[in-house]
Design a protein around this motif. Structure first.
Motif, PDB file in Angstrom:
ATOM      1  N   HIS A 133       0.992  -1.086   0.039  1.00 46.62           N
ATOM      2  CA  HIS A 133      -0.580   0.482  -0.035  1.00 46.62           C
ATOM      3  C   HIS A 133       0.738   0.609   0.135  1.00 46.62           C
ATOM      4  CE1 HIS A 133      -3.748   2.621   0.723  1.00 46.62           C
ATOM      5  NE2 HIS A 133      -2.752   3.080   1.909  1.00 46.62           N
TER       6      HIS A 133
ATOM      7  N   CYS B 212      -0.402  -5.239 -10.699  1.00 46.24           N
ATOM      8  CA  CYS B 212      -0.748  -6.180 -10.186  1.00 46.24           C
ATOM      9  C   CYS B 212      -1.237  -7.910  -9.850  1.00 46.24           C
ATOM     10  CB  CYS B 212      -2.312  -6.189  -9.828  1.00 46.24           C
ATOM     11  SG  CYS B 212      -2.350  -3.889  -9.292  1.00 46.24           S
TER      12      CYS B 212
ATOM     13  N   ARG C  15      -2.795  -6.439  -4.511  1.00 46.04           N
ATOM     14  CA  ARG C  15      -2.421  -4.619  -4.881  1.00 46.04           C
ATOM     15  C   ARG C  15      -3.379  -3.745  -5.370  1.00 46.04           C
ATOM     16  NH1 ARG C  15       0.259  -0.718  -7.001  1.00 46.04           N
ATOM     17  NH2 ARG C  15       0.039  -0.781  -9.199  1.00 46.04           N
ATOM     18  N   SER C  16      -3.983  -2.956  -5.123  1.00 51.87           N
ATOM     19  CA  SER C  16      -4.938  -1.610  -5.772  1.00 51.87           C
ATOM     20  C   SER C  16      -4.233  -1.362  -7.038  1.00 51.87           C
ATOM     21  CB  SER C  16      -5.739  -1.019  -5.200  1.00 51.87           C
ATOM     22  OG  SER C  16      -6.292   0.035  -5.732  1.00 51.87           O
TER      23      SER C  16
ATOM     24  N   LYS D 189      -4.760   1.333  -7.989  1.00 52.04           N
ATOM     25  CA  LYS D 189      -5.912   2.814  -8.630  1.00 52.04           C
ATOM     26  C   LYS D 189      -4.641   2.999  -7.551  1.00 52.04           C
ATOM     27  CE  LYS D 189      -9.767   1.909  -9.771  1.00 52.04           C
ATOM     28  NZ  LYS D 189      -9.838   1.210 -10.662  1.00 52.04           N
ATOM     29  N   GLU D 190      -2.940   2.458  -6.844  1.00 51.98           N
ATOM     30  CA  GLU D 190      -1.884   3.367  -6.599  1.00 51.98           C
ATOM     31  C   GLU D 190      -0.839   3.229  -7.310  1.00 51.98           C
ATOM     32  OE1 GLU D 190      -1.613   2.335  -2.756  1.00 51.98           O
ATOM     33  OE2 GLU D 190      -3.501   2.732  -2.004  1.00 51.98           O
TER      34      GLU D 190
END
Length: 146
Positions: free
Chosen positions: A4, A49, A56-57, A59-60
């Motif tokens: 994250h 990902c 894992r997102s 979006k990051e």
């Protein structure tokens, strides 16, 4: 390990070069959210990902990618080309870290969209200083589009 908010994705297959680079970044205070991976295939798994990073997102994204040029499996040039051709990733600054100071390598990396190119000097003090400064520059001054 939590993936994250990773700020720096560091792709380097040499353990010695990785240790030196991480030490330089720590001196600059920019390693609190660094992920070191050992080759281009793992780097792409992280960015997309996949595999160990499937949870894992998507979006990051990291704020900076430090990328070795010559690696097994998938080269730094191939990773750079993939990143800069992807609309979701192309705005991430990519700094090439390599022992190659050959004109064609440098030209190809810039043609593909590399933001900077640092040659690993034999003199570790100069390399140390360059990595510390490039880390500070991209992390402190650069604004991410993500």
């Amino acid at each position: 390990m939590s993936y994250h908010n990773i700020e720096i994705l560091f792709v380097e297959d040499s353990a010695d070069d990785a240790a030196l680079t991480i030490r330089a970044l720590k001196k600059g205070g920019v390693t609190n959210k660094l992920l070191h991976v050992i080759n281009g295939a793992v780097a792409l798994d992280f960015l997309y990902c996949r595999g160990d990073f499937a949870s894992r997102s998507d979006k990051e994204y990291p704020k900076l990618i430090l990328l070795d040029l010559k690696m097994p499996k998938i080269s730094g040039v191939q990773v750079l080309e993939k990143i800069k051709s992807d609309p979701n990733l192309k705005s991430i600054p990519v700094v090439m870290l390599t022992s190659s100071n050959e004109g064609p390598d440098i030209e190809k990396c810039f043609m593909l969209g590399a933001n900077s190119y640092i040659v690993k000097p034999v003199d570790s003090d100069n390399f140390f200083k360059a990595v510390k400064e490039i880390g500070l520059y991209w992390m402190a001054l650069s604004q991410s589009a993500h």
